[in-house]
Write a protein that holds these residues in place. Structure first.
Motif, PDB file in Angstrom:
ATOM      1  N   MET A   1       0.820  -1.207   0.000  1.00  0.00           N
ATOM      2  CA  MET A   1       0.000   0.000   0.000  1.00  0.00           C
ATOM      3  C   MET A   1       0.856   1.260   0.000  1.00  0.00           C
ATOM      4  O   MET A   1       0.476   2.270  -0.611  1.00  0.00           O
ATOM      5  CB  MET A   1      -0.952  -0.009   1.196  1.00  0.00           C
ATOM      6  N   LEU A   2       1.997   1.232   0.666  1.00  0.00           N
ATOM      7  CA  LEU A   2       2.882   2.396   0.644  1.00  0.00           C
ATOM      8  C   LEU A   2       3.358   2.680  -0.774  1.00  0.00           C
ATOM      9  O   LEU A   2       3.492   3.847  -1.178  1.00  0.00           O
ATOM     10  CB  LEU A   2       4.076   2.166   1.573  1.00  0.00           C
ATOM     11  N   ASP A   3       3.629   1.630  -1.557  1.00  0.00           N
ATOM     12  CA  ASP A   3       3.981   1.813  -2.973  1.00  0.00           C
ATOM     13  C   ASP A   3       2.817   2.400  -3.747  1.00  0.00           C
ATOM     14  O   ASP A   3       2.992   3.348  -4.535  1.00  0.00           O
ATOM     15  CB  ASP A   3       4.381   0.473  -3.578  1.00  0.00           C
ATOM     16  N   LEU A   4       1.628   1.847  -3.557  1.00  0.00           N
ATOM     17  CA  LEU A   4       0.459   2.289  -4.322  1.00  0.00           C
ATOM     18  C   LEU A   4       0.043   3.718  -3.979  1.00  0.00           C
ATOM     19  O   LEU A   4      -0.614   4.385  -4.772  1.00  0.00           O
ATOM     20  CB  LEU A   4      -0.709   1.331  -4.099  1.00  0.00           C
ATOM     21  N   MET A   5       0.445   4.193  -2.790  1.00  0.00           N
ATOM     22  CA  MET A   5       0.171   5.580  -2.406  1.00  0.00           C
ATOM     23  C   MET A   5       1.373   6.481  -2.657  1.00  0.00           C
ATOM     24  O   MET A   5       1.293   7.693  -2.448  1.00  0.00           O
ATOM     25  CB  MET A   5      -0.231   5.651  -0.936  1.00  0.00           C
ATOM     26  N   GLY A   6       2.496   5.897  -3.078  1.00  0.00           N
ATOM     27  CA  GLY A   6       3.671   6.698  -3.384  1.00  0.00           C
ATOM     28  C   GLY A   6       4.344   7.292  -2.164  1.00  0.00           C
ATOM     29  O   GLY A   6       4.867   8.414  -2.216  1.00  0.00           O
ATOM     30  N   LEU A   7       4.384   6.546  -1.051  1.00  0.00           N
ATOM     31  CA  LEU A   7       4.943   7.068   0.197  1.00  0.00           C
ATOM     32  C   LEU A   7       6.319   6.499   0.525  1.00  0.00           C
ATOM     33  O   LEU A   7       6.877   6.777   1.589  1.00  0.00           O
ATOM     34  CB  LEU A   7       3.978   6.803   1.359  1.00  0.00           C
ATOM     35  N   SER A   8       6.858   5.696  -0.370  1.00  0.00           N
ATOM     36  CA  SER A   8       8.229   5.201  -0.230  1.00  0.00           C
ATOM     37  C   SER A   8       8.853   5.228  -1.617  1.00  0.00           C
ATOM     38  O   SER A   8       8.166   5.495  -2.604  1.00  0.00           O
ATOM     39  CB  SER A   8       8.237   3.780   0.348  1.00  0.00           C
ATOM     40  N   LEU A   9      10.134   4.955  -1.702  1.00  0.00           N
ATOM     41  CA  LEU A   9      10.728   4.881  -3.033  1.00  0.00           C
ATOM     42  C   LEU A   9      10.148   3.694  -3.796  1.00  0.00           C
ATOM     43  O   LEU A   9       9.849   2.653  -3.205  1.00  0.00           O
ATOM     44  CB  LEU A   9      12.249   4.737  -2.937  1.00  0.00           C
ATOM     45  N   PRO A  10       9.974   3.804  -5.110  1.00  0.00           N
ATOM     46  CA  PRO A  10       9.357   2.733  -5.891  1.00  0.00           C
ATOM     47  C   PRO A  10      10.071   1.397  -5.724  1.00  0.00           C
ATOM     48  O   PRO A  10      11.303   1.310  -5.814  1.00  0.00           O
ATOM     49  CB  PRO A  10       9.478   3.232  -7.330  1.00  0.00           C
ATOM     50  N   GLY A  11       9.279   0.358  -5.463  1.00  0.00           N
ATOM     51  CA  GLY A  11       9.809  -0.989  -5.424  1.00  0.00           C
ATOM     52  C   GLY A  11      10.667  -1.318  -4.229  1.00  0.00           C
ATOM     53  O   GLY A  11      11.349  -2.346  -4.205  1.00  0.00           O
ATOM     54  N   ALA A  12      10.633  -0.471  -3.189  1.00  0.00           N
ATOM     55  CA  ALA A  12      11.513  -0.687  -2.035  1.00  0.00           C
ATOM     56  C   ALA A  12      10.991  -1.742  -1.080  1.00  0.00           C
ATOM     57  O   ALA A  12      11.693  -2.139  -0.149  1.00  0.00           O
ATOM     58  CB  ALA A  12      11.715   0.631  -1.282  1.00  0.00           C
ATOM     59  N   ALA A  13       9.786  -2.225  -1.293  1.00  0.00           N
ATOM     60  CA  ALA A  13       9.091  -3.026  -0.284  1.00  0.00           C
ATOM     61  C   ALA A  13       9.823  -4.311   0.102  1.00  0.00           C
ATOM     62  O   ALA A  13      10.057  -4.556   1.283  1.00  0.00           O
ATOM     63  CB  ALA A  13       7.683  -3.360  -0.773  1.00  0.00           C
ATOM     64  N   PHE A  14      10.161  -5.152  -0.857  1.00  0.00           N
ATOM     65  CA  PHE A  14      10.515  -6.535  -0.543  1.00  0.00           C
ATOM     66  C   PHE A  14      11.994  -6.871  -0.733  1.00  0.00           C
ATOM     67  O   PHE A  14      12.383  -8.033  -0.658  1.00  0.00           O
ATOM     68  CB  PHE A  14       9.661  -7.493  -1.387  1.00  0.00           C
ATOM     69  N   ILE A  15      12.834  -5.870  -0.981  1.00  0.00           N
ATOM     70  CA  ILE A  15      14.266  -6.114  -1.155  1.00  0.00           C
ATOM     71  C   ILE A  15      14.850  -6.609   0.172  1.00  0.00           C
ATOM     72  O   ILE A  15      14.670  -5.979   1.216  1.00  0.00           O
ATOM     73  CB  ILE A  15      14.990  -4.848  -1.632  1.00  0.00           C
TER      74      ILE A  15
ATOM     75  N   LYS B   1      -7.811   9.906  -3.741  1.00  0.00           N
ATOM     76  CA  LYS B   1      -7.303   9.053  -4.813  1.00  0.00           C
ATOM     77  C   LYS B   1      -6.253   8.077  -4.290  1.00  0.00           C
ATOM     78  O   LYS B   1      -6.222   6.908  -4.701  1.00  0.00           O
ATOM     79  CB  LYS B   1      -6.717   9.915  -5.935  1.00  0.00           C
ATOM     80  N   ALA B   2      -5.404   8.537  -3.415  1.00  0.00           N
ATOM     81  CA  ALA B   2      -4.388   7.648  -2.845  1.00  0.00           C
ATOM     82  C   ALA B   2      -5.027   6.547  -2.024  1.00  0.00           C
ATOM     83  O   ALA B   2      -4.567   5.395  -2.047  1.00  0.00           O
ATOM     84  CB  ALA B   2      -3.416   8.454  -1.986  1.00  0.00           C
ATOM     85  N   VAL B   3      -6.086   6.874  -1.285  1.00  0.00           N
ATOM     86  CA  VAL B   3      -6.795   5.867  -0.490  1.00  0.00           C
ATOM     87  C   VAL B   3      -7.434   4.822  -1.402  1.00  0.00           C
ATOM     88  O   VAL B   3      -7.386   3.617  -1.124  1.00  0.00           O
ATOM     89  CB  VAL B   3      -7.843   6.542   0.421  1.00  0.00           C
ATOM     90  N   VAL B   4      -8.011   5.264  -2.508  1.00  0.00           N
ATOM     91  CA  VAL B   4      -8.579   4.323  -3.477  1.00  0.00           C
ATOM     92  C   VAL B   4      -7.472   3.448  -4.064  1.00  0.00           C
ATOM     93  O   VAL B   4      -7.635   2.232  -4.221  1.00  0.00           O
ATOM     94  CB  VAL B   4      -9.347   5.072  -4.581  1.00  0.00           C
ATOM     95  N   ASN B   5      -6.330   4.030  -4.384  1.00  0.00           N
ATOM     96  CA  ASN B   5      -5.213   3.243  -4.912  1.00  0.00           C
ATOM     97  C   ASN B   5      -4.788   2.156  -3.941  1.00  0.00           C
ATOM     98  O   ASN B   5      -4.511   1.017  -4.336  1.00  0.00           O
ATOM     99  CB  ASN B   5      -4.021   4.151  -5.210  1.00  0.00           C
ATOM    100  N   ALA B   6      -4.694   2.510  -2.652  1.00  0.00           N
ATOM    101  CA  ALA B   6      -4.312   1.516  -1.648  1.00  0.00           C
ATOM    102  C   ALA B   6      -5.315   0.374  -1.616  1.00  0.00           C
ATOM    103  O   ALA B   6      -4.947  -0.802  -1.525  1.00  0.00           O
ATOM    104  CB  ALA B   6      -4.215   2.172  -0.276  1.00  0.00           C
ATOM    105  N   THR B   7      -6.590   0.709  -1.717  1.00  0.00           N
ATOM    106  CA  THR B   7      -7.649  -0.301  -1.686  1.00  0.00           C
ATOM    107  C   THR B   7      -7.591  -1.196  -2.919  1.00  0.00           C
ATOM    108  O   THR B   7      -7.692  -2.426  -2.817  1.00  0.00           O
ATOM    109  CB  THR B   7      -9.026   0.375  -1.589  1.00  0.00           C
ATOM    110  N   VAL B   8      -7.418  -0.591  -4.076  1.00  0.00           N
ATOM    111  CA  VAL B   8      -7.332  -1.371  -5.318  1.00  0.00           C
ATOM    112  C   VAL B   8      -6.117  -2.295  -5.271  1.00  0.00           C
ATOM    113  O   VAL B   8      -6.191  -3.467  -5.659  1.00  0.00           O
ATOM    114  CB  VAL B   8      -7.273  -0.446  -6.540  1.00  0.00           C
ATOM    115  N   GLY B   9      -4.992  -1.796  -4.797  1.00  0.00           N
ATOM    116  CA  GLY B   9      -3.808  -2.630  -4.682  1.00  0.00           C
ATOM    117  C   GLY B   9      -4.030  -3.817  -3.771  1.00  0.00           C
ATOM    118  O   GLY B   9      -3.595  -4.939  -4.056  1.00  0.00           O
ATOM    119  N   LEU B  10      -4.723  -3.576  -2.662  1.00  0.00           N
ATOM    120  CA  LEU B  10      -5.046  -4.653  -1.730  1.00  0.00           C
ATOM    121  C   LEU B  10      -5.874  -5.729  -2.417  1.00  0.00           C
ATOM    122  O   LEU B  10      -5.612  -6.929  -2.286  1.00  0.00           O
ATOM    123  CB  LEU B  10      -5.813  -4.076  -0.532  1.00  0.00           C
TER     124      LEU B  10
END
Length: 604
Positions: free
Chosen positions: A236-250, A288-297
């Protein structure tokens, strides 16, 4: 560029209209607070300021004169949670990397961070959900020093990211980025782990054999590799743009992970109010960011816990979203990922197959998420349709290409299922969530006599005694936020899975939570209104026929509940500090509103 899907547009507009007043009040507050605290040299008296930088050694002159931005670090570091153990090394490194760009960094404060994996099935689990409120409050205390120009959030797991986000949003005039430590490397297969768990539930494996299996699965630093709440947070942090892209699972301890952390510090220093690229958290987290987080989920079959967390952190930003919105989005969002417990493979395999860059690209191309949101990196969300890599020693991003494994990750044109992973079920037993992505469609409808329990220990005892060897709807009530803090009931998964494997038609109905690791057993969870406040589950009796149907969105009973007296809760809520959380239980609002006492009391 694809136009926005009609359903996504319609739901977004409904949320915007519903949130108009609360969102306006929130943004007005953030503007006033931002103006008040724009310059710590005028907002703080000299004595206050001197206290704030007294221990900052070589950074004192910069902080005192505002020579560069000062980053406040809020950390959830501890040694008990594997995902958070790497954060112990982050602040000293971040201070060095901040100085590289003329900035400074201070640890503003710490938050508690409990692990549901440690507390599952114990009394301590009843503190779990409300730890989110405590984390939000701790974040607010940390930032109340008003010494900072930006915020670095160090946290990954279950209630921790939502809590950090809720607290941070009350300081939404500050740019804020989330820092991940990454997923631990893959251990034993999830299939093998599940096999040993079910054997133990049946008495076919010893405790020593079970512990050996679990330790081979959860074996090192990093977040647990199944796609539960912690990894759904990172998505969700990626889908809302709150971290650097693709940083989640490294993975932790890798050169790429260190490069991402260093670049995050540099980027955070560049987006403060004093620069020419100001990106406050309040503007990043909008409808819009909240909707993005939901869609990503929904598109990734993520954790059911976010049916609580999304409404909660959205409220902190003045945005109002409910389960009807989430269910309608689910009807239009295809399921693109199969990651354990919704598939055989873990998040490391998901990352190798294309990861979140692939998911974001597919959702953008299909018009299922909003491209035009303010993110902490790039012009818009298009920057998140890429994957990070090291070009020599330089951090770069590239197109993830086609799926590397279509048993894990598929495009929007040929998904695993045409709809997302969650449905709303409702009827004369209330409203609840059903995670369809983890359940075989042949089991989406269960109608059987129920067996009613007031806690999960009683379920385990009945299973061991052979009392549940039949078609049955297991009802576990008095597990809601006002009752006992709404613990996860994940310990029910192995015995109910055994019953299902024996050929019985089995389902779970509860006003508690199941888990981000919800598995193959059909379950209606988060049932509201909850039993302790007079909800319908309080009136059920053993043998009443209950119907659960995800296909038609039904949660009903044929029993006449109107002539009965409600059952009463008998659990003693003392021990493991539960008595200290009475105010949270008393003031909690419904699961659909986020199950928060803090937000309710704050008028949010």
């Amino acid at each position: 560029m694809s136009s926005l899907h009609d359903t996504v547009h319609r739901v977004t507009q409904r949320i915007v209209e519903r949130s108009a007043d609360s969102r306006r009040r929130y943004l007005d507050l953030m503007e006033r607070e931002g103006d008040r605290h724009a310059d710590r040299n005028t907002a703080l008296a000299c004595s206050n300021l001197a206290h704030g930088f007294a221990a900052s050694a070589e950074d004192k002159p910069s902080i005192a004169t505002r020579a560069g931005p000062n980053i406040g670090i809020v950390t959830a570091y501890n040694d008990t949670i594997s995902a958070h153990q790497p954060f112990g090394a982050y602040p000293p490194q971040m201070k060095v990397w901040a100085r590289e760009v003329g900035a400074t960094a201070q640890v503003a404060g710490a938050t508690p961070a409990m692990c549901d994996g440690v507390t599952q099935g114990t009394d301590g689990m009843e503190l779990s959900l409300f730890s989110r409120d405590v984390i939000a409050l701790s974040t607010a205390v940390s930032l109340s020093h008003c010494m900072y120009d930006a915020v670095a959030m160090l946290g990954m797991c279950d209630k921790i990211v939502p809590g950090l986000l809720i607290g941070g949003l009350r300081f939404g005039y500050l740019p804020t980025m989330f820092f991940s430590a990454g997923a631990m490397p893959t251990g034993i297969s999830n299939k093998e782990k599940q096999r040993v768990r079910q054997f133990y539930a049946e008495g076919k494996a010893t405790r020593a054999e079970l512990l050996k299996s679990e330790a081979a699965s959860y074996h090192s630093a990093g977040v647990c590799t199944f796609y539960g709440t912690a990894n759904s947070n990172q998505m969700m942090l990626d889908l809302m743009g709150l971290s650097l892209p693709g940083a989640a699972f490294i993975n932790p301890g890798t050169p790429l992970r260190q490069a991402l952390t260093r670049a995050s510090v540099h980027r955070l220093a560049a987006i403060t109010r004093d620069g020419n690229d100001y990106r406050p958290l309040a503007k990043c987290v909008d409808e819009k960011a909240v909707v993005n987080a939901t869609v990503g989920l929904l598109a990734t079959g993520g954790s059911t816990n976010h049916a609580l967390h999304i409404p909660a952190f959205a409220r902190a930003a003045g945005v109002q979203i409910d389960w009807n919105d989430m269910a309608e989005l689910s009807s239009a969002v295809p399921l693109l990922a199969r990651v354990y417990p919704n598939g055989a493979d873990d998040v490391n395999h998901f990352q190798a197959a294309g990861g979140l860059g692939f998911v974001v690209r597919e959702l953008l191309d299909a018009g299922l998420i909003h491209r035009d949101i303010m993110t902490v990196h790039g012009e818009n969300l298009s920057a998140y349709a890429l994957e990070p890599w090291l070009d020599g020693e330089e951090l770069a991003w590239r197109d993830p290409g086609p799926s590397g494994d279509e048993t894990i990750l598929r495009g929007a044109a040929a998904p695993f299922a045409p709809e997302g992973g969650m449905r709303l079920v409702e009827g004369n037993l209330g409203r609840a969530c059903f995670k369809t992505s983890a359940v075989d469609p042949e089991r989406w409808t269960i109608e059987a006599p129920c067996r009613v329990f007031d806690d999960q220990r009683a379920v385990a005892e009945a299973f061991a005694a052979g009392e549940l060897d039949r078609d049955v709807v297991v009802v576990v009530r008095f597990q809601g936020p006002q009752a006992n803090g709404m613990p996860e009931l994940h310990k029910l998964t192995p015995p109910l899975g055994v019953l299902q494997d024996r050929g019985y038609r089995v389902a779970l109905v509860t006003d508690g939570r199941m888990s981000g690791a919800s598995g193959k057993v059909p379950a209606a969870i988060h049932c509201t209104p909850e039993a302790v406040s007079g909800g319908p589950l309080a009136y059920l009796r053993d043998g009443d026929v209950v119907r659960l149907c995800a296909e038609r969105g039904e949660l009903t009973t044929t029993a006449d509940l109107t002539s009965r007296e409600p059952a009463t809760m008998t659990e003693d809520l003392h021990g493991v500090g539960r008595e200290l959380f009475a105010m949270f239980r008393t003031g909690a609002d419904s699961a659909e509103h986020g199950a928060s006492a803090m937000l309710a009391a704050g008028g949010l």
